[in-house]
Design an enzyme around this catalytic site. Structure first.
Site, short mmCIF file in Angstrom:
data_model
loop_
_atom_site.label_atom_id
_atom_site.label_comp_id
_atom_site.label_asym_id
_atom_site.label_seq_id
_atom_site.Cartn_x
_atom_site.Cartn_y
_atom_site.Cartn_z
N GLY A 119 -5.38 5.64 -2.02
CA GLY A 119 -4.62 4.40 -2.09
C GLY A 119 -4.68 3.62 -0.79
O GLY A 119 -5.59 3.82 0.02
N HIS A 149 -8.33 -1.10 0.84
CA HIS A 149 -8.82 -2.22 1.64
C HIS A 149 -10.25 -2.52 1.18
O HIS A 149 -10.74 -1.92 0.21
CB HIS A 149 -8.75 -1.89 3.14
CG HIS A 149 -9.38 -0.59 3.51
ND1 HIS A 149 -10.73 -0.33 3.33
CD2 HIS A 149 -8.84 0.54 4.04
CE1 HIS A 149 -10.99 0.90 3.76
NE2 HIS A 149 -9.87 1.45 4.18
N GLY A 174 -13.03 -1.70 2.28
CA GLY A 174 -13.93 -0.55 2.28
C GLY A 174 -13.88 0.14 0.92
O GLY A 174 -14.91 0.40 0.29
N HIS A 175 -12.64 0.41 0.47
CA HIS A 175 -12.49 1.02 -0.85
C HIS A 175 -13.09 0.12 -1.93
O HIS A 175 -13.75 0.58 -2.86
CB HIS A 175 -11.01 1.24 -1.18
CG HIS A 175 -10.28 2.14 -0.23
ND1 HIS A 175 -9.36 1.68 0.67
CD2 HIS A 175 -10.34 3.48 -0.05
CE1 HIS A 175 -8.86 2.69 1.36
NE2 HIS A 175 -9.45 3.80 0.95
N GLN A 179 -4.91 17.94 2.27
CA GLN A 179 -5.93 17.65 3.28
C GLN A 179 -5.33 17.11 4.57
O GLN A 179 -6.05 16.76 5.49
CB GLN A 179 -6.99 16.69 2.74
CG GLN A 179 -6.54 15.26 2.54
CD GLN A 179 -7.61 14.45 1.83
OE1 GLN A 179 -7.87 14.65 0.65
NE2 GLN A 179 -8.26 13.54 2.55
N LYS A 226 -18.30 5.97 5.97
CA LYS A 226 -17.43 6.11 7.14
C LYS A 226 -17.02 7.57 7.35
O LYS A 226 -16.93 8.05 8.46
CB LYS A 226 -16.18 5.25 7.00
CG LYS A 226 -15.29 5.33 8.22
CD LYS A 226 -14.10 4.44 8.11
CE LYS A 226 -12.91 5.12 7.49
NZ LYS A 226 -12.29 6.13 8.36
N ASP A 227 -16.74 8.25 6.23
CA ASP A 227 -16.33 9.65 6.31
C ASP A 227 -17.56 10.52 6.04
O ASP A 227 -17.67 11.20 5.02
CB ASP A 227 -15.22 9.91 5.30
CG ASP A 227 -13.99 9.05 5.62
OD1 ASP A 227 -13.32 9.35 6.61
OD2 ASP A 227 -13.76 8.06 4.91
N SER A 233 -9.98 0.98 7.93
CA SER A 233 -9.29 2.24 7.65
C SER A 233 -7.83 1.91 7.39
O SER A 233 -7.27 1.00 8.01
CB SER A 233 -9.39 3.18 8.86
OG SER A 233 -8.46 4.23 8.73
N ARG A 241 -5.53 3.52 8.42
CA ARG A 241 -4.81 3.81 9.65
C ARG A 241 -4.77 2.65 10.63
O ARG A 241 -3.94 2.63 11.54
CB ARG A 241 -5.46 5.00 10.38
CG ARG A 241 -5.31 6.29 9.64
CD ARG A 241 -6.31 7.31 10.14
NE ARG A 241 -6.30 8.45 9.25
CZ ARG A 241 -5.63 9.56 9.48
NH1 ARG A 241 -4.94 9.69 10.58
NH2 ARG A 241 -5.66 10.54 8.62
P1 AMP Z 1 -9.41 7.39 1.56
O1 AMP Z 1 -8.49 6.61 0.72
O2 AMP Z 1 -9.21 7.19 3.03
O3 AMP Z 1 -9.48 8.85 1.16
O4 AMP Z 1 -10.86 6.81 1.26
C1 AMP Z 1 -11.34 6.77 -0.04
C2 AMP Z 1 -12.82 6.49 0.01
O5 AMP Z 1 -13.05 5.23 0.64
C3 AMP Z 1 -13.58 7.53 0.83
O6 AMP Z 1 -14.80 7.85 0.17
C4 AMP Z 1 -13.81 6.81 2.14
O7 AMP Z 1 -14.98 7.26 2.83
C5 AMP Z 1 -14.01 5.39 1.65
N1 AMP Z 1 -13.79 4.44 2.75
C6 AMP Z 1 -12.74 4.41 3.60
N2 AMP Z 1 -12.92 3.46 4.53
C7 AMP Z 1 -14.11 2.88 4.27
C8 AMP Z 1 -14.86 1.84 4.88
N3 AMP Z 1 -14.42 1.21 5.95
N4 AMP Z 1 -16.06 1.51 4.35
C9 AMP Z 1 -16.52 2.17 3.24
N5 AMP Z 1 -15.85 3.16 2.61
C10 AMP Z 1 -14.66 3.51 3.13
#
Ligand code: AMP
Length: 336
Positions: free
Chosen positions: A81, A84, A86-87, A111, A200-201, A236, A238
């Protein structure tokens, strides 16, 4: 990122809402990317389509049954959730390649290595569902913790080797155990043809690729390039926790990676010297990396020499907020 999965129908449905599309383009440079996205959603774009939210594995499977039976491709975008751009770039990639797009929203307690970090993690399901819908999702899967981890839950998927160094060492083995366990459960719940993860991850992607191969899970893992702010900071969830001063220093990670590439471009071929150039650039911006290393992107083992695929990876805590980033190094204009 590959959006050309041969077994996937390409369905250019053009479903991005107009306000959201505007938000995802360069937009007003005085606002952050996240602010622009928020503005689009709160504007109530009427072209954003309706989308269903399901909360149980049974309801998710039932909702996906017609697509599965008619041979349509299912794409899964696992997230915690706080969406942004990126998601949303993951959702967009899934939308292009797959017939049905599922976005999962689940802040996975297993995690988190730090209870305060888990407690502080932003949660706004209504906003996230609006963004997912605007990005082209058909279905949001938003289970609670008891749905994924019911009483008596006693199984952990533990990936070793690739999960052990760097993020595994800094965050503890429980972090990637938690990631591997929840990703396995989400893949089993949704049964997608493709699942989308962000570059990114990078270590997370390597761990997921390893577990999918080792456990013969029938899914294709797609990696989507990192979405960044104009100054290079990787998007991010964060980032919102950075004070203005720390936000100004946070692009140091990207600057360190850029300096590492510049050292290679200038002819440096010693991995340790390339990493040192990156660390020096970060120090110039008053950010001390926890690590900045050159690794093999599949195994995350340190590289002894600059040839083949090399990934520069970095982590640093800026004003109490832990950030990570990475870049594939190119040698003589080609991927090294
Ligand atoms: P998270 O919600 O942080 O677990 O991220 C969910 C997915 O979004 C994961 O596969 C992350 O690698 C991806 N993600 C997070 N930030 C970015 C970003 N800046 N660019 C591309 N993918 C991202």
């Amino acid at each position: 990122m590959s959006t050309s999965a041969p077994h996937c129908a390409v369905v250019g449905r053009g479903r991005l809402g107009t306000a959201l599309t505007a938000a995802l383009s360069a937009g007003d440079p005085s606002t952050t990317a996240t602010e622009r996205t928020r503005a689009a959603v709160s504007a109530g774009d009427p072209s954003i389509p309706r989308m269903r939210t399901v909360r149980t594995i049974a309801a998710l499977r039932e909702a996906l049954l017609p697509a599965r039976h008619s041979g349509r491709t299912i794409g899964l975008v696992p997230t915690m959730g706080s969406l942004h751009e990126g998601h949303l770039s993951l959702v967009a990639a899934a939308r292009v390649a797959c017939d049905v797009v599922v976005v999962s929203l689940f802040v996975n307690p297993r995690q988190f290595d730090d209870a305060a970090d888990l407690a502080a993690y932003p949660r706004d399901e209504a906003r996230d569902a609006g963004l997912a819908a605007g990005g082209g999702a058909d279905l949001v899967f938003a289970p609670d913790a008891a749905e994924l981890y019911p009483a008596g839950f006693a199984t952990t998927v533990g990936v070793r080797s690739v999960a052990e160094p760097l993020e595994g060492a800094h965050r503890g083995a429980a972090h990637f155990d938690g990631v591997a366990t929840v990703v396995t459960k989400l893949l089993n719940a949704a049964g997608p043809d493709l699942a989308y993860f962000g570059a990114k991850d990078a270590q997370q992607v390597a761990v997921v690729r390893r577990l999918v191969a080792d456990l013969a899970i029938p899914v294709r893992i797609e990696t989507v390039p990192t979405a960044r702010e104009p100054d290079g900071l990787a998007l991010s969830s964060r980032n919102a926790r950075l004070s203005p001063d720390d936000r100004a220093r946070a692009p140091a990670l990207h600057a360190g990676l850029t300096a590492a590439q510049a050292a290679v471009d200038e002819g440096e071929r010693e991995p340790a010297a390339v990493a040192a150039a990156g660390r020096a650039a970060m120090a110039g911006l008053d950010v001390e990396p926890e690590y900045l290393e050159l690794v093999d992107p599949a195994t995350f083992a340190p590289v002894a020499a600059l040839h083949g695929e090399v990934l520069a990876v970095v982590a640093a805590t800026v004003g109490g907020v832990r950030l990570i980033d990475n870049r594939t190094l190119t040698l003589d204009g080609r991927s090294s």
